[in-house]
Scaffold this motif. Sequence first.
Motif, mmCIF file in Angstrom:
data_model
loop_
_atom_site.group_PDB
_atom_site.id
_atom_site.type_symbol
_atom_site.label_atom_id
_atom_site.label_comp_id
_atom_site.label_asym_id
_atom_site.label_seq_id
_atom_site.Cartn_x
_atom_site.Cartn_y
_atom_site.Cartn_z
ATOM 1 N N MET A 63 116.923 29.601 23.746
ATOM 2 C CA MET A 63 116.572 30.388 24.936
ATOM 3 C C MET A 63 115.069 30.667 24.971
ATOM 4 S SD MET A 63 119.893 32.972 25.124
ATOM 5 C CE MET A 63 118.958 34.320 25.703
ATOM 6 N N GLU A 64 114.500 30.972 23.808
ATOM 7 C CA GLU A 64 113.059 31.230 23.728
ATOM 8 C C GLU A 64 112.271 29.988 24.141
ATOM 9 O OE1 GLU A 64 109.671 32.604 20.470
ATOM 10 O OE2 GLU A 64 111.629 31.921 19.767
ATOM 11 N N ASN A 65 112.700 28.828 23.637
ATOM 12 C CA ASN A 65 112.027 27.581 24.010
ATOM 13 C C ASN A 65 112.141 27.320 25.508
ATOM 14 O OD1 ASN A 65 111.134 27.011 21.426
ATOM 15 N ND2 ASN A 65 112.932 25.805 20.904
ATOM 16 N N THR A 66 113.344 27.564 26.031
ATOM 17 C CA THR A 66 113.546 27.365 27.468
ATOM 18 C C THR A 66 112.662 28.317 28.263
ATOM 19 O OG1 THR A 66 115.846 26.697 27.088
ATOM 20 C CG2 THR A 66 115.265 27.389 29.317
ATOM 21 N N LEU A 67 112.624 29.586 27.845
ATOM 22 C CA LEU A 67 111.772 30.573 28.536
ATOM 23 C C LEU A 67 110.298 30.203 28.416
ATOM 24 C CD1 LEU A 67 113.541 33.917 27.580
ATOM 25 C CD2 LEU A 67 113.432 32.859 29.840
ATOM 26 N N ARG A 68 109.893 29.756 27.242
ATOM 27 C CA ARG A 68 108.497 29.359 27.032
ATOM 28 C C ARG A 68 108.143 28.191 27.953
ATOM 29 N NH1 ARG A 68 108.233 29.177 21.636
ATOM 30 N NH2 ARG A 68 107.317 31.232 21.525
ATOM 31 N N GLU A 69 109.037 27.192 28.006
ATOM 32 C CA GLU A 69 108.802 26.041 28.882
ATOM 33 C C GLU A 69 108.757 26.475 30.347
ATOM 34 O OE1 GLU A 69 111.831 23.187 27.996
ATOM 35 O OE2 GLU A 69 111.051 22.781 25.988
ATOM 36 N N MET A 72 105.504 28.260 30.948
ATOM 37 C CA MET A 72 104.397 27.295 31.019
ATOM 38 C C MET A 72 104.427 26.546 32.344
ATOM 39 S SD MET A 72 104.392 25.936 27.065
ATOM 40 C CE MET A 72 103.248 24.620 27.370
ATOM 41 N N THR A 73 105.623 26.179 32.789
ATOM 42 C CA THR A 73 105.757 25.495 34.077
ATOM 43 C C THR A 73 105.309 26.407 35.211
ATOM 44 O OG1 THR A 73 107.624 24.197 33.227
ATOM 45 C CG2 THR A 73 107.389 24.336 35.619
ATOM 46 N N ALA A 74 105.728 27.669 35.152
ATOM 47 C CA ALA A 74 105.330 28.628 36.187
ATOM 48 C C ALA A 74 103.815 28.827 36.182
ATOM 49 C CB ALA A 74 106.038 29.968 35.978
ATOM 50 N N GLN A 75 103.234 28.936 34.992
ATOM 51 C CA GLN A 75 101.781 29.103 34.907
ATOM 52 C C GLN A 75 101.070 27.880 35.479
ATOM 53 O OE1 GLN A 75 101.359 29.873 30.700
ATOM 54 N NE2 GLN A 75 101.161 32.075 31.015
ATOM 55 N N ASP A 80 98.150 25.293 39.832
ATOM 56 C CA ASP A 80 98.127 24.260 40.878
ATOM 57 C C ASP A 80 97.985 24.895 42.259
ATOM 58 O OD1 ASP A 80 98.394 22.361 38.916
ATOM 59 O OD2 ASP A 80 100.524 21.966 39.285
ATOM 60 N N TYR A 81 98.751 25.981 42.498
ATOM 61 C CA TYR A 81 98.647 26.672 43.787
ATOM 62 C C TYR A 81 97.250 27.224 43.996
ATOM 63 C CZ TYR A 81 103.709 26.499 44.575
ATOM 64 O OH TYR A 81 104.986 26.089 44.787
ATOM 65 N N LYS A 82 96.669 27.812 42.942
ATOM 66 C CA LYS A 82 95.308 28.347 43.043
ATOM 67 C C LYS A 82 94.321 27.225 43.370
ATOM 68 C CE LYS A 82 95.556 32.312 39.878
ATOM 69 N NZ LYS A 82 95.053 32.832 38.587
ATOM 70 N N THR A 83 94.454 26.118 42.650
ATOM 71 C CA THR A 83 93.551 24.988 42.866
ATOM 72 C C THR A 83 93.702 24.458 44.292
ATOM 73 O OG1 THR A 83 93.698 24.384 40.526
ATOM 74 C CG2 THR A 83 92.939 22.683 42.044
#
Length: 159
Positions: A63-69, A72-75, A80-83
């Motif tokens: 779950m931690e790995n999934t949340l981390r991924e 990271m995807t959200a970040q 990308d949205y900012k750019t």
Amino acid sequence: MRITPLDIQQKQFPMKFRGFDVEEVYAFLEVIREEMEELLRENATLKENVQRAESHVKEYKEMENTLRETLMTAQQMVEDYKTNARKEAELLIKEAEIRADELIKGAQEKVIKIHEDIVDLKGIRRHFKEELRRLIENHTRMLDHDSYREGENREEVAE
């Protein structure tokens, strides 16, 4: 070699002269057997608990790995949205600047055209004034000439 509670229960000791009290030895062996059974049960329970805990830890790590991924995807999406937003803003600013330059250029061209029209109109006015002045002068001469002729005619009639 592992000793089981059954091994303890079935253990036989040979009798020797002036040996141990057999009843006491067997009673002690019985206590040891019961303690060992309890320890084995407790050990088995603890092993099950450890396995469950390890299973939970594994799930939590997944779950931690999934949340981390996901984080990271959200970040990355946010970056990308900012750019993209920055690029769009820059593009809009450039388009606005180009449009403003075109509007200013158009306005300047209109000002030049208006100045040219003013110069042309001043020329036309000057020309019209000159024509009007000539016309008035011609009419004045004609009137003067008519007055002069009337004066001659009056003198001739008076004579």
